[in-house]
Motif scaffolding. Sequence first.
Motif, PDB file in Angstrom:
ATOM      1  N   UNK A  25       0.785  -1.223   0.037  1.00 28.91           N
ATOM      2  CA  UNK A  25       0.131   0.147  -0.136  1.00 28.91           C
ATOM      3  C   UNK A  25       0.848   1.269  -0.105  1.00 28.91           C
ATOM      4  N   UNK A  26       2.192   1.017   0.466  1.00 28.92           N
ATOM      5  CA  UNK A  26       3.152   2.458   0.343  1.00 28.92           C
ATOM      6  C   UNK A  26       3.603   2.473  -1.075  1.00 28.92           C
ATOM      7  N   UNK A  27       3.917   3.814  -1.522  1.00 31.43           N
ATOM      8  CA  UNK A  27       4.148   4.133  -2.760  1.00 31.43           C
ATOM      9  C   UNK A  27       5.712   4.226  -2.780  1.00 31.43           C
ATOM     10  N   UNK A  28       6.369   4.002  -3.899  1.00 34.66           N
ATOM     11  CA  UNK A  28       7.884   3.841  -4.048  1.00 34.66           C
ATOM     12  C   UNK A  28       8.394   4.658  -5.223  1.00 34.66           C
ATOM     13  N   UNK A  29       9.405   5.545  -4.716  1.00 38.06           N
ATOM     14  CA  UNK A  29      10.056   6.176  -5.748  1.00 38.06           C
ATOM     15  C   UNK A  29      11.293   5.430  -5.808  1.00 38.06           C
ATOM     16  N   UNK A  30      11.702   4.823  -7.137  1.00 36.05           N
ATOM     17  CA  UNK A  30      12.875   3.712  -7.423  1.00 36.05           C
ATOM     18  C   UNK A  30      14.139   4.894  -8.248  1.00 36.05           C
ATOM     19  N   UNK A  49       7.070   4.158  -8.953  1.00 34.61           N
ATOM     20  CA  UNK A  49       7.752   5.306 -10.071  1.00 34.61           C
ATOM     21  C   UNK A  49       9.162   5.236 -10.055  1.00 34.61           C
ATOM     22  N   UNK A  50       9.822   5.771 -11.299  1.00 33.06           N
ATOM     23  CA  UNK A  50      11.074   5.772 -11.412  1.00 33.06           C
ATOM     24  C   UNK A  50      11.621   7.166 -11.659  1.00 33.06           C
ATOM     25  N   UNK A  51      12.606   7.664 -11.243  1.00 27.05           N
ATOM     26  CA  UNK A  51      13.298   8.652 -11.912  1.00 27.05           C
ATOM     27  C   UNK A  51      13.749   8.612 -13.216  1.00 27.05           C
ATOM     28  N   UNK A  69       6.117   7.181  -0.126  1.00 24.11           N
ATOM     29  CA  UNK A  69       6.403   6.737   1.215  1.00 24.11           C
ATOM     30  C   UNK A  69       7.698   6.346   1.408  1.00 24.11           C
ATOM     31  N   UNK A  70       8.248   5.673  -0.048  1.00 20.05           N
ATOM     32  CA  UNK A  70       9.386   4.899   0.364  1.00 20.05           C
ATOM     33  C   UNK A  70      10.453   5.367  -1.036  1.00 20.05           C
ATOM     34  N   UNK A  71      11.592   5.453  -0.485  1.00 24.07           N
ATOM     35  CA  UNK A  71      12.844   5.543  -1.576  1.00 24.07           C
ATOM     36  C   UNK A  71      13.366   4.316  -1.697  1.00 24.07           C
ATOM     37  N   UNK A  96      14.893   1.788   1.072  1.00 25.49           N
ATOM     38  CA  UNK A  96      15.747   0.246   1.076  1.00 25.49           C
ATOM     39  C   UNK A  96      16.973   0.564  -0.097  1.00 25.49           C
ATOM     40  N   UNK A  97      17.912   0.195   0.400  1.00 24.92           N
ATOM     41  CA  UNK A  97      19.337   0.562  -0.508  1.00 24.92           C
ATOM     42  C   UNK A  97      20.045  -0.692  -0.588  1.00 24.92           C
ATOM     43  N   UNK A  98      20.506  -0.961  -1.900  1.00 30.66           N
ATOM     44  CA  UNK A  98      21.386  -2.017  -2.117  1.00 30.66           C
ATOM     45  C   UNK A  98      22.573  -1.488  -2.847  1.00 30.66           C
TER      46      UNK A  98
END
Length: 173
Positions: A25-30, A49-51, A69-71, A96-98
């Motif tokens: 349910x959280x939105x992500x910007x990747x 969504x992506x940059x 909500x999340x990057x 969340x970063x790898x």
Amino acid sequence: MYEKTFPNKRFKHTLEFLKKHISKSETILDLGVQNPFSEIMNAEGFTVNNTTGEDLDEDRSAIENSKSDVITAFEIFEHLLSPYEVLKSIKAKKLVISIPMRLWFASAYRSKTDKWDRHYHEFEDWQLDWLLEKTGWVIKDRNKWTNPVKKFGIRPILRRFTNRYYIVYAERV
């Protein structure tokens, strides 16, 4: 669905880690352009969504204007000259970063044909942890895994036992 072959092993570990910490349910910007893993996230039910490929060292407006909500940043930070500034500009409360970790037996990756496909930073785990801490993030979970290759030699043997990828879930202080 995701076997133990490259990059599927990495995708499998990354997806399991993401599902553990981020709700659908959280939105992500990747960070980074749409890629095979952002397509996997969408197929798994995440709203991503992506940059658009802008140089995030120079133009952080997509991050600064994001209401996500999340990057997520999967294998992006090693390409940046100033990951500190990017991390400081994030307004989301979750990250969340790898990264590919620095290997003592191999030099940093640098494409011979693509001037943008190179690693300026290959972090050790403690370096990424410190960078996150200095930019106001608290690490809640982390994981590492290897990336064996199907070649013969000393380095391929070392890759079987040496962690190559490091993933972190962090929250804004």
